[in-house]
Structure formats: structure tokens, C-alpha cells
Design a protein around this motif. Sequence first.
Motif, PDB file in Angstrom:
ATOM      1  N   GLN A  86       0.745  -1.068  -0.114  1.00 21.45           N
ATOM      2  CA  GLN A  86      -0.024   0.001  -0.112  1.00 21.45           C
ATOM      3  C   GLN A  86       0.940   1.191   0.086  1.00 21.45           C
TER       4      GLN A  86
ATOM      5  N   HIS B  96       3.296  11.605   7.917  1.00 20.38           N
ATOM      6  CA  HIS B  96       3.793  10.907   9.001  1.00 20.38           C
ATOM      7  C   HIS B  96       5.070  10.032   8.379  1.00 20.38           C
TER       8      HIS B  96
ATOM      9  N   ASP C 236       5.943   3.974   3.341  1.00 20.22           N
ATOM     10  CA  ASP C 236       4.613   4.091   2.227  1.00 20.22           C
ATOM     11  C   ASP C 236       4.258   5.430   2.119  1.00 20.22           C
ATOM     12  N   HIS C 237       4.735   6.397   2.764  1.00 18.76           N
ATOM     13  CA  HIS C 237       4.133   7.813   2.751  1.00 18.76           C
ATOM     14  C   HIS C 237       5.538   8.747   2.159  1.00 18.76           C
TER      15      HIS C 237
ATOM     16  N   ASP D  27      -2.760   8.498   7.779  1.00 21.38           N
ATOM     17  CA  ASP D  27      -2.880   7.206   8.440  1.00 21.38           C
ATOM     18  C   ASP D  27      -3.612   7.286   9.822  1.00 21.38           C
TER      19      ASP D  27
ATOM     20  N   HIS E 267      -5.537   4.190   4.536  1.00 20.33           N
ATOM     21  CA  HIS E 267      -5.733   3.274   3.267  1.00 20.33           C
ATOM     22  C   HIS E 267      -6.935   2.438   3.252  1.00 20.33           C
TER      23      HIS E 267
HETATM   24 ZN   LIG Z   1       0.125   4.274   5.339  1.00 27.08          ZN
END
Ligand SMILES: [Zn+2]
Length: 300
Positions: free
Chosen positions: A47, A92, A96-97, A204, A231
Motif C-alpha cells: 500500500q 507521518h 509508504d508515505h 493514516d 488506506h
Molecule cells: Zn500508510
Amino acid sequence: MEAKNKILIKKIVFILICLVIISIIINLNCNVVNAELIQLKDNSPRQMMGYILKTKGNEVIVIDGGLKEDEPNLLEHIKKLGGKVDAWFLTHPHMDHVQAFMEIVYNTDIKIENIYVTLNDLNWYQKYAGERLLEVEEFFKILQNEKIKEKIKYVEQNENINIDNIKCEILGVCNPEITVNAVNNSSMVIKMNINKTSIVFLGDTGAESGKKLLETQKDKLKADIVQVAHHGQNGVEKEVYEAIQAKICLWPTPQWLWDNDSGNGYNTGIWKTIETRKWMDELGVKEHYIEKNGDTTLTL
Ligand SMILES: [Zn+2]
């Protein structure tokens, strides 16, 4: 009699011309593009989350950006939009960000004007980040990078940041008192107002910081568009979406997560995406834009 008819005809023609002019003006206003929002697709089996906004005056805002694997796609978009970023919001410090952002800083000459973050002390993460501490430490390293260290800005709760015609208000910051699901719950929450359209980006955000948002920002939460928290699974509770009352949902959600598919088919996984999807149906959301469907542009 004939003269009266002529006056009447003149009056009708005048009214018709006025109506045509008014409808042209209304139509022109409807076609004004105030911003473009791109939801970025996922480029790995994991993700990710990434958004780009182009303002009316062609300024570029990025929110997060995704993983290392997502960087080429993100970079291509940034180059198409002029090769610079005016404001980069990092919700954050999970990879994945922020990993695509890090790749761009380390490996490209893309100019970034302002980088907005909300962070606790490194000690706090060492205590509460759990098995994903390494990711946070990687992110802290880049904050010292010569190329960007002067560009970092720590946002305050309720701070307003105007970028061209887009008004950004910070509704949520790093929540040091929340130590459960700590890094996700430390997500920045941003509300953007673009002409008459508003969007809430939840990052998130988890159940605990979602509860705090309801307690502290309930009046400000209402928005036309919402980025579904974490997500689409195990993020905020339904009450937060009830307060937002969005008509459009943005899902940073890959196919397997959308289907809660652990590899054995629909709804075989442990994730709560199906439940979140059900909430949105119950709340009457009609439009969904989902990461799994590729890069998607919304004209605002
Ligand atoms: Zn995330």
C-alpha cells in the motif's frame, strides 16, 4: 398598433439577448478550473499514499508520495508540472508515505520550496514506533540533508497555509499523548479549501487520534471530499466520516486491500476495508476514486 408591436418585439429581443449573456457568464464560471488533484497509483505490491495538486496559478503541492517504487511515477508528474514543488506535506514518517520523497531529494534536482511536517522527538519514536522505528530513523536523517534542511517547517494545530488559491488548514498534528498505534496516530490532518470545494486528508490517522479530532475539531471537519484514513482499513471510526459528510471518497488503496484479499480471494484477509466500504454506502457516498484504478485526476 404597429408601433406598439415593434416596441414589444424590441423588448423581447432585448430580454433574449440578456438571457443569452447571463447563461454564457454562468457557463464560463462553471468551466473555471480552480485546481487539479491527482491521486497516484500504487507501483508495488504494498500500500502507499500520494497526491499532487496543481493550483490555479500552476503551483504544485504534494502530499506524501509513496514508496521507493512509486518515485518514478511521482517524478514524471512533477516534471510535467514544471519540475518544482512549492509545498510538500508529509503526514507521518512511514515509508509508504515518505520514501518516494526521500528518493527525489537524494537522487534528483527537483526544487522543493517548503516541506511541512509534524514530528515528535526521536526519543518518542524510539519508545513507541515499535518494529517500524528504522523507517522513522531513516526519515530523521534526511531532515539534516543540506539540500532541504532550511525548507522544513513544523506545522501547528489550526495553522493556515495559503498556497496560491488553495487554503490549507492544519486540523491535526503529532499527538504525543497518543502512544497506541503511535506513528499512524501522529499523522498530520489537513483541510484544503479550493474555491467552494473542501477536502480533508486524514493520512493514516487511527481510531484514537480520530476521536481527538471529533473532540477538538468537529465544527471544521465537514468537507466535500475525504481521503479515507489508513488506506481504508483500521483508520478512524465511522463517527469521524459521519462528521465529515463527504460526497466523494479518495481511497489510497491497492486492489488486494480494497478486496481484503490475503491471496485466497475476496474478504479473506484481516483488514477492515470491506467494513469501511459499507460505512461509506450507509453514509450515501456516491463517488469513489481508488488507487487500484491507476493515476486519477479530479478537476476542482
Ligand atoms: Zn500508510
